[in-house]
Write a protein that holds these residues in place. Structure first.
Motif, short mmCIF file in Angstrom:
data_model
loop_
_atom_site.label_atom_id
_atom_site.label_comp_id
_atom_site.label_asym_id
_atom_site.label_seq_id
_atom_site.Cartn_x
_atom_site.Cartn_y
_atom_site.Cartn_z
N TYR A 3 6.55 17.86 -6.76
CA TYR A 3 5.31 17.99 -7.26
C TYR A 3 4.93 16.40 -8.31
N ASN A 4 3.79 16.76 -7.50
CA ASN A 4 3.38 14.83 -8.92
C ASN A 4 1.65 15.25 -8.99
N GLY A 5 1.19 16.62 -8.85
CA GLY A 5 -0.13 16.94 -9.10
C GLY A 5 -0.75 16.37 -8.06
N TRP A 6 -2.33 16.72 -7.85
CA TRP A 6 -3.22 17.12 -6.78
C TRP A 6 -3.75 15.82 -6.26
N ALA A 7 -3.99 14.91 -6.91
CA ALA A 7 -3.92 13.36 -5.76
C ALA A 7 -3.71 13.31 -4.60
N ASP A 8 -4.50 12.88 -3.66
CA ASP A 8 -4.49 12.51 -2.63
C ASP A 8 -3.01 12.08 -2.43
N TYR A 9 -2.79 11.31 -2.48
CA TYR A 9 -1.17 10.44 -2.71
C TYR A 9 -0.40 10.92 -2.08
N VAL A 10 0.00 12.00 -3.44
CA VAL A 10 0.93 12.82 -3.96
C VAL A 10 0.62 14.40 -2.46
N ASP A 18 0.70 -1.09 -0.07
CA ASP A 18 -0.08 -0.20 0.30
C ASP A 18 0.59 1.64 0.13
N THR A 19 1.95 1.21 0.39
CA THR A 19 2.30 2.39 0.64
C THR A 19 3.57 3.31 -0.97
N VAL A 20 3.66 4.51 -0.36
CA VAL A 20 4.32 5.20 -1.77
C VAL A 20 5.05 6.15 -0.67
N VAL A 21 6.20 6.24 -1.20
CA VAL A 21 7.39 7.08 -1.30
C VAL A 21 7.61 8.25 -2.22
N VAL A 22 7.00 9.63 -1.38
CA VAL A 22 7.43 11.12 -2.25
C VAL A 22 8.23 11.52 -1.27
N MET A 23 8.83 12.63 -2.88
CA MET A 23 10.16 13.56 -2.50
C MET A 23 9.70 14.83 -1.49
N GLN A 24 10.83 15.24 -0.40
CA GLN A 24 10.66 16.29 -0.07
C GLN A 24 10.65 17.24 -1.50
N SER A 31 -1.05 7.31 6.04
CA SER A 31 -0.76 6.03 6.96
C SER A 31 0.26 5.35 5.83
N THR A 32 -0.55 5.52 4.54
CA THR A 32 0.23 4.92 3.50
C THR A 32 1.05 6.05 2.92
N VAL A 33 1.52 6.76 3.45
CA VAL A 33 2.79 7.60 2.50
C VAL A 33 3.80 7.56 2.90
N ARG A 34 4.96 8.10 2.28
CA ARG A 34 6.11 8.01 3.37
C ARG A 34 7.35 9.73 2.77
N VAL A 35 7.65 9.99 3.52
CA VAL A 35 8.44 11.45 2.89
C VAL A 35 9.93 11.54 2.98
N VAL A 36 10.68 11.38 1.59
CA VAL A 36 12.03 11.73 2.18
C VAL A 36 13.08 12.63 1.40
N GLY A 56 19.51 11.17 6.17
CA GLY A 56 19.34 9.88 6.44
C GLY A 56 17.74 9.18 6.43
N GLU A 57 17.60 11.01 7.08
CA GLU A 57 16.09 10.03 8.12
C GLU A 57 14.73 10.91 7.29
N GLU A 58 13.30 10.38 7.31
CA GLU A 58 12.38 10.51 6.52
C GLU A 58 12.07 11.53 6.77
N TYR A 59 11.24 12.25 5.95
CA TYR A 59 10.04 13.23 7.22
C TYR A 59 9.33 13.33 8.29
N PRO A 60 8.80 14.03 9.06
CA PRO A 60 7.68 13.56 8.93
C PRO A 60 6.29 14.04 8.91
N LEU A 61 5.53 13.36 8.35
CA LEU A 61 3.99 13.49 7.51
C LEU A 61 3.15 14.88 8.38
N ARG A 62 3.14 15.60 6.45
CA ARG A 62 2.77 17.00 7.02
C ARG A 62 1.77 16.83 5.60
#
Ligand SMILES: Cc1ncc(COP(=O)(O)O)c(C=O)c1O
Length: 439
Positions: free
Chosen positions: A141-148, A132-138, A183-188, A165-171
């Motif tokens: 920009y990948n458009g306006w959809a929820d997961y990004v 389920d989980t996807v990783v996006v970049m700080q 809960s299915t998104v991580r940001v690095v 070396g650490e991921e970001y707290p989600l915002r």
């Protein structure tokens, strides 16, 4: 009599929710644009601007390009219409053109926007991996959809304490997204391979999506080995690597930035320059993943749908654009590089005499002038070092002087084939005047 800019803005506020059709369009200084042609925009007062915003980058050939528009008109006159059933001659043709042009494309689907293409790419990756989980970049920009719609560009106060070396707290960046999505998104951070590895090593990541060059915060290029490193990590941990080439695609090379980097993603998305300003998105990649669109097992089948997918008007624009790029590939990209280099040299000369730091970063026809003393490696670097106040003041003054760069700090500018040497030289002259006057 036509409206003044003030009246138009007021009427917009009255009838359009939020007062603007897309969040970034409410600019300062406000302008009422009435026409665009080639490299130029005109406002309601008849003032002409040399345009480097290019509608957020689609206009590789310039506004209202004759060849593209004639292809569109011919398609309409030929009776091409969206039938929405069976197939139409242009569907397979554009698909073949795209597959032949872009190395990672074995099969494709068409959408109307880049955001839809990204949404499908994530859905395909999740179906393919069963994760389920996807990783996006700080900074991406990948458009306006929820997961990004997470983090994008954390403010300075939030990136200050961030450790490499650490991921970001989600915002989350917009209201209206269910908590469960987060809960299915991580940001690095971009160019931070160690952070990507830490997250991917959990073996729970369906996809890692990134612009191969971060072009929504200027031009931030991958460090040597970064894209290769992501490729290797995705292979090791079973994650689908997605290059979002909505901005980089067709602008830097016919085969996208992947062709320049020599790194192939599993899936990739395109938009913008693919149809020179007509609304089209593309998602595609490995056949094994794209085949999920017709998987006999309903539990694995990915539904692709869209009333306007493969609309003949947009496809005609894309066929004309890609056809031209294919037949004159060396000439087109050679000319874009030449114009870009001419502008870069001139602007570097202009800024060299100032008592503050600037760094112009360029990839072919796309460039950004940062108000900091080095080319940034990621968003944190920009947030900590770019002088946003000077950046915005410069952009606003340039608009007043007839050169249109988007008036938000670090936004990337684009040269088109419609720009001439005279436009470039005039831009350099005006920039020199503006910079001198700003002090
Ligand atoms: C890299 C990237 N991906 C996706 C999108 C979304 O495309 P669209 O605005 O066509 O939905 C954009 C738009 O700016 C973009 O720059």
């Amino acid at each position: 009599m036509t409206e003044t800019v003030g009246q138009a803005v007021e009427r917009r506020r009255q009838y359009i929710g939020g007062g603007t059709m897309s969040i970034n369009r409410a600019i300062n200084p406000s302008r009422l644009f009435v026409r665009a042609q080639g490299a130029y925009l005109w406002d309601d007062a008849g003032r002409r601007y040399i345009d480097y915003h290019a509608g957020f980058a689609p206009y590789l050939f310039g506004h209202a390009d004759r060849e593209v528009d004639e292809a569109v008109i011919a398609a309409i006159r030929s009776g091409a219409s969206l039938i929405g059933a069976g197939t139409m001659p242009w569907e397979a043709e554009i698909a073949q053109m795209l597959v032949e042009a872009v190395p990672a494309l074995e099969q494709i689907q068409l959408t109307s926007t880049g955001s839809e293409a990204v949404s499908y790419a994530l859905r395909l990756a999740r179906a393919h991996t069963g994760r389920d989980t996807v990783v996006v970049m700080q900074g991406g920009y990948n458009g306006w959809a929820d997961y990004v719609s997470y983090n994008l560009m954390d403010p300075r106060a939030l990136v200050e304490d961030h450790e490499e070396g650490e991921e970001y707290p989600l915002r989350v960046t917009t209201a209206g997204i269910p908590e469960a999505v987060g809960s299915t998104v991580r940001v690095v951070e971009y160019n931070d391979l160690a952070a990507a590895e830490k997250v991917l090593a959990t073996r729970q990541i369906a996809a890692l999506i990134l612009e191969p060059v971060l072009q929504n915060v200027g031009i931030v290029k991958p460090l040597p080995g970064y894209l290769e490193g992501l490729r290797a990590l995705c292979d090791r941990y079973g994650t689908v690597l997605i290059f979002d080439e909505v901005k980089t695609g067709f602008r830097h090379a016919l085969g996208g930035y992947q062709q320049i980097a020599g790194v192939l993603p599993d899936l990739c998305t395109f938009g913008k320059a693919v149809a020179n300003g007509y609304p089209m998105g593309v998602v595609g990649g490995r056949k094994e993943i794209m085949a999920l669109c017709s998987d006999p097992d309903p539990k694995r089948r990915v539904v692709i749908a869209g009333t306007y997918n493969g609309h003949p008007v947009n496809v005609a624009a894309a066929r004309a654009s890609i056809g031209r790029l294919k037949s004159r590939e060396a000439e087109v990209y050679g000319e874009l590089e030449r114009l870009g280099a001419r502008l870069e040299a001139g602007l570097n000369g202009v800024f060299a005499s100032r008592n503050y730091a600037t760094t112009l970063v360029r990839q072919g026809s796309a460039f950004a002038t940062y108000f900091m003393d080095h080319a940034p490696v990621n968003w944190r670097d920009i947030a900590l070092n770019n002088d946003n106040e000077r950046d915005v003041a410069y952009r606003r003054a340039m608009i007043e002087a007839g050169i249109f760069h988007f008036p938000v700090a670090t936004k990337q500018s684009s040269i088109s084939l419609a720009h001439t040497d005279d436009d470039i030289d005039r831009t350099i002259e005006i920039t020199a005047d503006v910079v001198r006057a700003l002090g």
